[in-house]
Scaffold this active site. Structure first.
Site, mmCIF file in Angstrom:
data_model
loop_
_atom_site.group_PDB
_atom_site.id
_atom_site.type_symbol
_atom_site.label_atom_id
_atom_site.label_comp_id
_atom_site.label_asym_id
_atom_site.label_seq_id
_atom_site.Cartn_x
_atom_site.Cartn_y
_atom_site.Cartn_z
ATOM 1 N N GLU A 1 3.040 -12.364 -13.869
ATOM 2 C CA GLU A 1 3.220 -13.062 -12.589
ATOM 3 C C GLU A 1 2.348 -14.301 -12.474
ATOM 4 O OE1 GLU A 1 2.833 -9.799 -12.947
ATOM 5 O OE2 GLU A 1 4.406 -8.745 -11.837
ATOM 6 N N HIS B 1 3.252 0.083 -3.643
ATOM 7 C CA HIS B 1 4.658 -0.359 -3.631
ATOM 8 C C HIS B 1 5.275 -0.279 -2.245
ATOM 9 C CE1 HIS B 1 3.930 0.712 -7.861
ATOM 10 N NE2 HIS B 1 4.929 -0.077 -8.182
#
Lengths: 328, 335
Positions: free
Chosen positions: B63, B132
């Protein structure tokens, strides 16, 4: 690949310009900072990372670049900016925090941006890597000419951004070159104490790309190796990793007492100062006379003096302009 | 209207991207699993087939690398749409987001623009635990230099995406997993609404009053809007008339729409699936208090996620999450 006489003249003069600039910035930076050193005082406040000694890397690489090519630079960006052709007046004004600066005083010396020559900086170690890859990706996708060079220090090769970006550039075969300026010190930590390999160019093997190491802070060798890597990138053959042995003749930043250096190291480095060394070789090889080199130096000095004058005489930004330019 | 075409948020997002990609060759998409798979949350389905792998790029799990690359591409004239699969993953790449993407326009004095969209999924409720399931609205909205939007329905999802792609500033586009219309995540039926086929923009920075009322204003965003609407319906039976404001954008924040509503109702509840403290709920309450001309009939309330990491066990997570019952109970206490 050897530099032409004209290129050699440009390389020498650009190194001198950069050095003269740093010498003057050094002097002015200390104004208002003695007897008590307070970083917030004087005409140039904040951190100051000078590039004395590292000029050969900037000129050896940028000699191959055009305005359209992309460079991302580091927290120590002056030599890279000057070699890339960043407007010296506006760069000096930015370092002074003036309204006429590259970004009107919002960035300062670690955040020099000049869209006209595709130059950008980041003060965060290795964080120019991603944007360089992205610029290279943009050129590749648009079919436009241009390569991207990310300059980083040897300490940055231990950052995640370095690894992630080298892998990305390799897997997408981007026209990008990563140039590591190995000045042997990450602030006070020696390369050997922080880095698992002696030379970072071997890490290129991890990405399946060519890696080169250049010893000696030698402008000719840097020119040659960088030229091959940049030609390779322009030909669509993908990225290259280059590590260059260089050294900083200044501290990490202004005010650094450099107590971490072994005794005698600084004196030995000054004896290897690349600028007198280049002058000596140019004269010895007969490509330039002493008078011609003096003239190049005088021209460089005048350009720097004019830039500093421009910066000094420029107005401060309006304080309330701090609230503008957050968004496009 | 039965004949109107309804879309899920996932399909509305993909449609907006496809329409912009057709008219603007500088728009491209990259992220993890966005090409072959069409995005873990379905929002890039169909793009690879139409536009090919040069413009629809699966990335390595890097990322920092690819968001940094998006910044460089945006500065060089492209309009990247980048996906951060879960907003929780911001921890591995936030430097590229807030030190590069959000600051380069300012640091360059407008020399460089960074026209990119960072899409990222938010929200819990399906027992995925605390790495998450977060929303982190406040974390992104707090830092200057990036616009932040989050749709509650497919109409806004398409219009906000189109506006975000055309915007010359970086936009964080947060989509709530529970609203995506992905069956395996459960889904909020109210998010699937009519979406016009032609391209259109929903203005970034403009809230919507999605239900008119006179007794209490309920302000929220994304999933919280649906809790608010359900609570408002339940409150009707008690004779309480609730107005619901869907912020849609957090940056810029439409403070005036919030204030106008509370001026009318005199009561305020903020529903926020992000953490309770130092976040959007506090900002909305401050917005009302700072107006100077609003006298609240009762103290403001916030129904937000408690200041704890998000637990796995269903009963624990559901205990912590905002829901319509909590909102309605708060309204009954206020009114």
């Amino acid at each position: 690949m050897q530099p032409s006489r004209e290129t050699l003249g440009w390389m020498y003069q650009t190194m001198v310009t950069s050095r003269r600039f740093e010498v003057i910035i050094n002097k002015i930076y200390m104004e208002g900072k003695s007897p008590v050193f307070n970083m917030a005082n004087g005409p140039i406040p904040g951190e100051m990372h000078l590039s004395d000694g590292q000029e050969p890397v900037a000129v050896g690489v940028c000699a191959h670049l055009k305005a359209e090519d992309i460079v991302t630079a580091t927290h120590r960006p002056h030599h890279q900016a000057i070699a890339k052709g960043v407007d010296l007046n506006r760069m000096a004004a930015e370092i002074f925090g003036k309204a006429t600066g590259l970004s009107g005083g919002r960035g300062g010396h670690m955040h020099l941006f000049d869209a006209a020559v595709n130059f950008a900086c980041s003060g965060i170690i290795a964080q120019g890597m991603g944007p360089a890859a992205g610029g290279a990706l943009s050129r590749k996708m648009q079919g436009k000419p241009g390569v991207a060079v990310a300059f980083i220090g040897e300490g940055a090769a231990n950052q995640g951004a370095f690894h992630e970006t080298m892998n990305l550039a390799a897997v997408w075969k981007l026209p990008m070159i990563c140039v590591i300026e190995d000045n042997a010190w990450g602030i006070s930590v020696a390369k050997g104490a922080s880095t698992s390999v002696e030379k970072n160019h071997v890490r290129a093997a991890a990405y399946g790309i060519p890696g080169h190491y250049i010893a000696g802070n030698d402008p000719w060798k840097i020119y040659e190796v960088a030229g091959e890597a940049i030609a390779r990138a322009r030909a669509g053959d993908g990225p290259t990793l280059i590590e260059v042995e260089t050294f900083r003749l200044a501290g990490h930043f202004m005010g650094d007492a450099e107590g971490y250096r072994p005794e005698g190291e600084k004196a030995a480095l000054f004896a290897r100062d690349p600028i007198p060394a280049m002058r000596k070789r140019l004269e010895a090889e007969g490509s330039f006379t002493a008078g011609e080199l003096d003239a190049l130096e005088a021209e460089a000095g005048a350009k720097v003096d004019a830039a500093i004058r421009f910066a000094r005489e420029s107005a401060d930004p309006k304080p309330e302009d701090a609230l503008t330019a957050v968004f496009a | 209207m039965e004949n109107e075409r309804k879309l899920t948020i996932a399909r509305a997002m993909a449609e907006a991207m496809a329409q912009e990609m057709r008219i603007d060759p500088t728009v491209f998409v990259m992220g993890e699993d966005i090409a072959e798979l069409g995005g873990v949350f379905g929002n890039t389905r169909g793009l690879l087939t139409e536009f090919g792998k040069d413009r629809v790029r699966d990335t390595p799990i890097s990322e920092t690398g690819f968001i940094g690359a998006a910044v460089g591409a945006a500065q060089d004239g492209m309009r990247p749409l980048v996906e951060l699969m879960f907003v929780d993953f911001f921890g591995v790449c936030f430097d590229a987001i807030y030190n590069l993407m959000a600051k380069n326009t300012y640091f360059s004095g407008g020399n460089f623009n960074v026209p990119m969209v960072l899409m990222t999924s938010t929200g819990g409720g399906y027992s995925d635990a605390g790495q998450h399931s977060q929303c982190l609205y406040g974390s992104f909205a707090h830092l200057p230099g990036m616009k932040v939007v989050s749709p509650s329905n497919a109409y806004d999802a398409k219009g906000l995406m189109t506006a975000a792609i055309r915007d010359n500033s970086p936009v964080i586009y947060m989509y709530h997993k529970g609203l995506q219309g992905m069956g395996w995540l459960g889904t909020e039926a109210g998010a699937n609404v009519h979406v016009p086929e032609d391209a259109y923009e929903v203005e970034i920075g403009k809230a919507a009053v999605v239900r008119q009322g006179t007794d209490v204003t309920i302000v929220s965003i994304a999933m919280g809007v649906h809790h608010a609407l359900k609570a408002a319906k339940a409150l009707e039976a008690d004779g309480i008339s609730a107005e619901v404001v869907d912020l849609r954008s957090l940056v810029p924040l439409d403070r005036e729409t919030v204030r106008a509503s509370v001026r009318k109702t005199g009561r305020l509840i903020v529903v926020d699936e992000d953490y309770h403290s130092y976040g959007v709920s506090g900002e909305i309450i401050a917005t009302v208090c700072e107006a100077g001309d609003i006298t609240l009939k009762s103290p403001p309330r916030r129904i937000a996620y408690p200041d704890v990491p998000i637990p796995f066990a269903r009963v624990m997570e559901q205990y912590c999450l905002p829901n319509a019952d909590k909102v309605a109970a708060a309204a009954r206490e206020l009114c």
